[in-house]
Design a protein around this motif. Sequence first.
Motif, PDB file in Angstrom:
ATOM      1  N   VAL A  43      13.137 -11.228  10.805  1.00 58.62           N
ATOM      2  CA  VAL A  43      13.551 -11.976   9.707  1.00 58.62           C
ATOM      3  C   VAL A  43      13.132 -12.645   8.500  1.00 58.62           C
ATOM      4  N   THR A  44      11.908 -13.390   8.797  1.00 59.35           N
ATOM      5  CA  THR A  44      10.660 -13.512   8.340  1.00 59.35           C
ATOM      6  C   THR A  44       9.551 -11.927   7.548  1.00 59.35           C
ATOM      7  N   ASP A  45       9.976 -11.103   8.414  1.00 58.05           N
ATOM      8  CA  ASP A  45       9.496 -10.077   8.041  1.00 58.05           C
ATOM      9  C   ASP A  45       9.979  -9.700   6.401  1.00 58.05           C
ATOM     10  N   ALA A  46      11.315  -9.613   6.576  1.00 60.31           N
ATOM     11  CA  ALA A  46      12.302  -8.734   6.576  1.00 60.31           C
ATOM     12  C   ALA A  46      11.701  -9.477   5.104  1.00 60.31           C
ATOM     13  N   ILE A  47      12.019 -10.436   5.329  1.00 64.16           N
ATOM     14  CA  ILE A  47      12.108 -11.862   3.701  1.00 64.16           C
ATOM     15  C   ILE A  47      10.571 -11.097   2.617  1.00 64.16           C
ATOM     16  N   ALA A  79       0.779  -1.604   0.050  1.00 69.76           N
ATOM     17  CA  ALA A  79       0.136  -0.073  -0.087  1.00 69.76           C
ATOM     18  C   ALA A  79       0.991   1.005   0.182  1.00 69.76           C
ATOM     19  N   SER A  80       1.820   1.284   0.702  1.00 66.70           N
ATOM     20  CA  SER A  80       2.336   2.587   1.499  1.00 66.70           C
ATOM     21  C   SER A  80       4.296   2.176   0.297  1.00 66.70           C
ATOM     22  N   GLY A  81       5.123   1.511   0.351  1.00 67.97           N
ATOM     23  CA  GLY A  81       5.634   1.359  -0.408  1.00 67.97           C
ATOM     24  C   GLY A  81       7.093   0.300   0.284  1.00 67.97           C
ATOM     25  N   ARG A  82       7.867   0.369   0.411  1.00 72.21           N
ATOM     26  CA  ARG A  82       9.418  -0.457   1.134  1.00 72.21           C
ATOM     27  C   ARG A  82      10.019  -0.128   2.259  1.00 72.21           C
ATOM     28  N   ARG A  83       9.935   1.573   1.965  1.00 67.21           N
ATOM     29  CA  ARG A  83      10.207   1.645   3.554  1.00 67.21           C
ATOM     30  C   ARG A  83       9.281   1.873   4.819  1.00 67.21           C
ATOM     31  N   ALA A  84       7.916   2.625   4.075  1.00 64.77           N
ATOM     32  CA  ALA A  84       6.533   1.464   5.110  1.00 64.77           C
ATOM     33  C   ALA A  84       7.340   0.472   6.077  1.00 64.77           C
ATOM     34  N   GLY A  85       6.809  -0.567   4.667  1.00 61.57           N
ATOM     35  CA  GLY A  85       7.140  -1.962   4.944  1.00 61.57           C
ATOM     36  C   GLY A  85       8.202  -2.431   5.993  1.00 61.57           C
TER      37      GLY A  85
END
Length: 210
Positions: A164-168, A34-40
């Motif tokens: 770590v899994t969230d980041a992946i 919805a808002s991009g990589r930075r928001a993620g």
Amino acid sequence: MPPAELMVPFFVASAIFACIPGPGMLYAAAQTMASGRRAGWYSAFGFHLASYGHIAAAAFGVSILLELVPALFMAMKVIGAAYLIWLGTKYLIDPTPVMQSRKPIPDVRAAKALKDSMVVEVLNPKSALFYLAFLPQFTDASAALPQWAQIVVLGFVVNMMFTVTDAILIEMSHAAVRKLRESERVALVLQRIGGGILIVLGLNLAFARQ
């Protein structure tokens, strides 16, 4: 620390839990769409920070209140679910894709993603009860460290594995939608899909049993 016969199943169980898509993982993916990589990334960091509150609560027995006082569990669940649904609805009804916005406020959006994710995690009583139920199983009363300290250390390990899994998943989501966002129509669809995921997470929390 606990002996190997406890640590091996701890790492195996933690790895399994970390790989199962949970609210934190799906939330970060939804914010990325919805808002991009930075928001993620900020969302994942917010979940990571807020989880230490649940770990501390498990270490010092505060989470037991959620089991002993059903009204407290219900209040946290309803507020957390309503907050998720509110966030998702904003993405659904916003007529302009966030990623297509020309407003120069990426830092504000990132800070909001961090705040929102921390609020969502703090208000999730199921996370508190997970750490309370899971971590004490792998402590050893005869270890040099007191049990509360063992829970803190084990909680740190679990939290890092979850992050770590969230980041992946964030990077996978970003790679999948990066090219698609060049189209404003597709960007709006992705934003609404992200909003829909947040609403589903909210409904799942609202109707979940203790």
